[in-house]
Write a protein that holds these residues in place. Sequence first.
Motif, PDB file in Angstrom:
ATOM      1  N   ALA A  20       0.835  -1.207   0.000  1.00 17.30           N
ATOM      2  CA  ALA A  20       0.000   0.000   0.000  1.00 17.30           C
ATOM      3  C   ALA A  20       0.861   1.245   0.000  1.00 17.30           C
ATOM      4  O   ALA A  20       0.589   2.219  -0.702  1.00 17.30           O
ATOM      5  CB  ALA A  20      -0.925  -0.018   1.212  1.00 17.30           C
ATOM      6  N   GLN A  21       1.945   1.205   0.808  1.00 15.97           N
ATOM      7  CA  GLN A  21       2.830   2.364   0.842  1.00 15.97           C
ATOM      8  C   GLN A  21       3.514   2.569  -0.498  1.00 15.97           C
ATOM      9  O   GLN A  21       3.690   3.684  -0.967  1.00 15.97           O
ATOM     10  CB  GLN A  21       3.858   2.171   1.957  1.00 15.97           C
ATOM     11  CG  GLN A  21       3.257   2.281   3.357  1.00 15.97           C
ATOM     12  CD  GLN A  21       4.265   1.964   4.429  1.00 15.97           C
ATOM     13  OE1 GLN A  21       5.306   1.368   4.162  1.00 15.97           O
ATOM     14  NE2 GLN A  21       3.961   2.367   5.658  1.00 15.97           N
ATOM     15  N   GLN A  22       3.888   1.484  -1.123  1.00 19.62           N
ATOM     16  CA  GLN A  22       4.533   1.587  -2.431  1.00 19.62           C
ATOM     17  C   GLN A  22       3.586   2.214  -3.437  1.00 19.62           C
ATOM     18  O   GLN A  22       3.965   3.050  -4.239  1.00 19.62           O
ATOM     19  CB  GLN A  22       4.963   0.195  -2.898  1.00 19.62           C
ATOM     20  CG  GLN A  22       5.655   0.202  -4.261  1.00 19.62           C
ATOM     21  CD  GLN A  22       5.985  -1.202  -4.747  1.00 19.62           C
ATOM     22  OE1 GLN A  22       5.619  -2.185  -4.102  1.00 19.62           O
ATOM     23  NE2 GLN A  22       6.653  -1.290  -5.852  1.00 19.62           N
ATOM     24  N   LYS A  23       2.300   1.807  -3.378  1.00 18.94           N
ATOM     25  CA  LYS A  23       1.323   2.323  -4.315  1.00 18.94           C
ATOM     26  C   LYS A  23       0.852   3.734  -3.960  1.00 18.94           C
ATOM     27  O   LYS A  23       0.148   4.347  -4.733  1.00 18.94           O
ATOM     28  CB  LYS A  23       0.115   1.379  -4.381  1.00 18.94           C
ATOM     29  CG  LYS A  23       0.372   0.123  -5.188  1.00 18.94           C
ATOM     30  CD  LYS A  23       0.647   0.486  -6.645  1.00 18.94           C
ATOM     31  CE  LYS A  23       0.865  -0.753  -7.489  1.00 18.94           C
ATOM     32  NZ  LYS A  23       1.188  -0.396  -8.890  1.00 18.94           N
ATOM     33  N   ASP A  24       1.214   4.214  -2.766  1.00 20.25           N
ATOM     34  CA  ASP A  24       0.812   5.545  -2.374  1.00 20.25           C
ATOM     35  C   ASP A  24       1.441   6.599  -3.276  1.00 20.25           C
ATOM     36  O   ASP A  24       0.899   7.672  -3.456  1.00 20.25           O
ATOM     37  CB  ASP A  24       1.215   5.799  -0.920  1.00 20.25           C
ATOM     38  CG  ASP A  24       0.597   7.073  -0.374  1.00 20.25           C
ATOM     39  OD1 ASP A  24      -0.633   7.142  -0.342  1.00 20.25           O
ATOM     40  OD2 ASP A  24       1.353   7.983  -0.011  1.00 20.25           O
ATOM     41  N   ASP A  50      -3.782   8.036 -14.839  1.00 21.76           N
ATOM     42  CA  ASP A  50      -4.916   7.114 -14.791  1.00 21.76           C
ATOM     43  C   ASP A  50      -4.715   6.041 -13.722  1.00 21.76           C
ATOM     44  O   ASP A  50      -5.675   5.590 -13.087  1.00 21.76           O
ATOM     45  CB  ASP A  50      -5.121   6.460 -16.160  1.00 21.76           C
ATOM     46  CG  ASP A  50      -5.515   7.465 -17.235  1.00 21.76           C
ATOM     47  OD1 ASP A  50      -5.952   8.580 -16.872  1.00 21.76           O
ATOM     48  OD2 ASP A  50      -5.362   7.151 -18.429  1.00 21.76           O
ATOM     49  N   GLU A  51      -3.463   5.636 -13.511  1.00 23.94           N
ATOM     50  CA  GLU A  51      -3.177   4.657 -12.468  1.00 23.94           C
ATOM     51  C   GLU A  51      -3.429   5.256 -11.080  1.00 23.94           C
ATOM     52  O   GLU A  51      -3.912   4.557 -10.176  1.00 23.94           O
ATOM     53  CB  GLU A  51      -1.733   4.176 -12.577  1.00 23.94           C
ATOM     54  CG  GLU A  51      -1.332   3.105 -11.579  1.00 23.94           C
ATOM     55  CD  GLU A  51      -1.984   1.760 -11.835  1.00 23.94           C
ATOM     56  OE1 GLU A  51      -1.721   0.834 -11.043  1.00 23.94           O
ATOM     57  OE2 GLU A  51      -2.746   1.627 -12.820  1.00 23.94           O
ATOM     58  N   ALA A  57      -3.890   6.306  -5.439  1.00 24.82           N
ATOM     59  CA  ALA A  57      -2.579   6.793  -4.995  1.00 24.82           C
ATOM     60  C   ALA A  57      -2.665   8.271  -4.654  1.00 24.82           C
ATOM     61  O   ALA A  57      -3.409   9.031  -5.267  1.00 24.82           O
ATOM     62  CB  ALA A  57      -1.541   6.548  -6.083  1.00 24.82           C
ATOM     63  N   LYS A  58      -1.872   8.682  -3.682  1.00 24.96           N
ATOM     64  CA  LYS A  58      -1.945  10.046  -3.173  1.00 24.96           C
ATOM     65  C   LYS A  58      -0.940  10.985  -3.822  1.00 24.96           C
ATOM     66  O   LYS A  58      -1.095  12.198  -3.742  1.00 24.96           O
ATOM     67  CB  LYS A  58      -1.734  10.058  -1.662  1.00 24.96           C
ATOM     68  CG  LYS A  58      -2.760   9.239  -0.890  1.00 24.96           C
ATOM     69  CD  LYS A  58      -4.170   9.722  -1.154  1.00 24.96           C
ATOM     70  CE  LYS A  58      -5.193   8.940  -0.350  1.00 24.96           C
ATOM     71  NZ  LYS A  58      -6.582   9.314  -0.698  1.00 24.96           N
ATOM     72  N   VAL A  59       0.116  10.434  -4.433  1.00 28.39           N
ATOM     73  CA  VAL A  59       1.175  11.270  -5.000  1.00 28.39           C
ATOM     74  C   VAL A  59       1.531  10.750  -6.392  1.00 28.39           C
ATOM     75  O   VAL A  59       1.755   9.547  -6.576  1.00 28.39           O
ATOM     76  CB  VAL A  59       2.435  11.280  -4.113  1.00 28.39           C
ATOM     77  CG1 VAL A  59       3.532  12.136  -4.743  1.00 28.39           C
ATOM     78  CG2 VAL A  59       2.109  11.787  -2.713  1.00 28.39           C
ATOM     79  N   LEU A  60       1.600  11.675  -7.339  1.00 25.32           N
ATOM     80  CA  LEU A  60       2.171  11.396  -8.662  1.00 25.32           C
ATOM     81  C   LEU A  60       3.482  12.150  -8.729  1.00 25.32           C
ATOM     82  O   LEU A  60       3.502  13.384  -8.651  1.00 25.32           O
ATOM     83  CB  LEU A  60       1.239  11.844  -9.780  1.00 25.32           C
ATOM     84  CG  LEU A  60       1.800  11.718 -11.202  1.00 25.32           C
ATOM     85  CD1 LEU A  60       1.984  10.257 -11.585  1.00 25.32           C
ATOM     86  CD2 LEU A  60       0.905  12.429 -12.212  1.00 25.32           C
TER      87      LEU A  60
END
Length: 605
Positions: A20-24, A50-51, A57-60
């Motif tokens: 989950a952290q990785q995907k954040d 789009d991901e 996710a919270k950050v791009l």
Amino acid sequence: MKKYLHILSAFSLLCATAYAQQKDTIYITDFGATPYSYENCVTQIQAAIDECKRTGAKVLSLPNGRYDIWPEGATRKEYFISNTSTEQECPSKVKTVGLMLDKINDLTIEGNGATLMYHGKMTTLALEHCSHIRINNLHIDFERPAGSEVQYKKVTEGETEVSVHPDTRYEIVNGKINLYGEGWRSNKNHCIEYNPDTESFTYSQGWKILANSAAQEISPGIIRFTTPAGFTPKVGNTLTIRDIIRDQVGLFILESKDITLSRVQMHYMHGLGIVSQYTENVTMDRVRCAPRPGSGRLLAASADMMHFSGCKGKILIDSCYFAGAQDDPVNVHGTNLRAIEKVDAQTLRLRFMHGQSYGFNAYFKGDTVAFVRAATMERFARATIRNVARISDRILEVRFDRDIPTGMELNHDCVENMTCTPEVEIRNSYFTRTSTRGTLVTTPRKVVIENNTYYKTGMSAILIEADAEGWYESGPVKDVWIKGNTFIDCAYNGGPGHAVIAIHPSNKIVDASHPVHQNIRIENNTFKTFDCPVLYVKSTAGLLFRNNTITRTRTFPATSGNPYTFYLNGCKNAVIENTVFEGEVLGRNIKTENMKRNHLKTTLK
């Protein structure tokens, strides 16, 4: 066995948490976007966006570097955008959007100082029906800006030589110069001339003359024109040229909420600039609208830099910098629609009147509206919207919760959306290098304009209008505080009364007992000016001009023709007191009309 299952469960939880952290945080480089590849990254960056939407996710994150974006692969979508183009100027409202955020919530785009370099005519980003979006530390520029620049290098009778800025592309065809870009040609040009000696932006016919003169390339970037007799432009001045058609915008924020741009740098914007349309709560924090340092360019926007149409909540502009606009750096307003037909006792057909503003959602169910007399700009009745139907791009049918007020003049009077009006704060910002105004603002909610510097804006540094017969930009103000600002050599191109601050509603009937604006306080400001006019005020009740300092400069000649420091027309309960004059200030006087003597109190002698 139980101990083993407990350990396994804890390990699974740890793995899930790590995942989950990785995907954040989503990195655009994980989707194939490579800095300094100079290849089109639009599909890769859009896939990362789009991901973020898919996973929440919270950050791009954009690792630092340059990423190029071309129209190929970009989103194409129809948008009707306020103050852009007529049906004739731009029949299609389909925009080419570089990066699209649609129905995304709670996302931070972390630029890390990266540059998005755009190609062709594009709207750089669009945020549609988004909320809680923050864009940080990102540069946006164009490989070939749609604004062109040429500098006068040598002038003799019948001949003029210019140098063309390296970012400006041109070609000599059949003895005449063409300006072009990546997939476009500049055809309907508007020209503003920059004088480095006075640091002024003024309207110019220079490019029209050059474009119609015989041209010869002397060497790369040096053009010699055979010019008409008597054409003697000033060597060292620069012509900034842009196409008048507003077919794209710099960045578009549509019907969204809680949007923040922080340390974003917009180095060029084609058409209109950052447009926030019917959006709630917009923060512009240390946003810089100016050419890229080291580029040698003067122009950063074809028109307005920040344009807020029909917004609500709060607009905060703090510590921003504006330089190089061919229109107003900041414009905040609503849109008045004209009542053209009474369908039944509670239903009106309303029409978008200005050629460049139409087709967008101007009312929403549950909104409060005011009925406005166009001749006086008086809000004479209110209602709540029960239903809105789109009849055409120009016409809406709106049903209210009450009967249409008697005395409503069809084909003249207007309906103003009072719900979609924002509170505004503009603080600690710097405005320069524009031929027009610095700040336009019309909203009935609280406005604070504080601790800004307006340096050589061509027209009035601050203009408050309210209009039901021209641009149809609503609406009358009720609470404005202009304090602690510095105004330096503004209004050399004009403006209402050639004044540094102008309050100029469009009402044709001027009656001090029925003012348009109310409660405008101008306190503790410094005016450094070359001419008489400082303040022009029309149809305002509760004007206060107090504890301001006016200093004489000699940057420009005093040629406005207005010999009055203060010009009040149709005002009441006006106070002008404790003005400090330093140096040989011109005027030092007050002109009033359509007012009684007791409508003004002043310590000025």
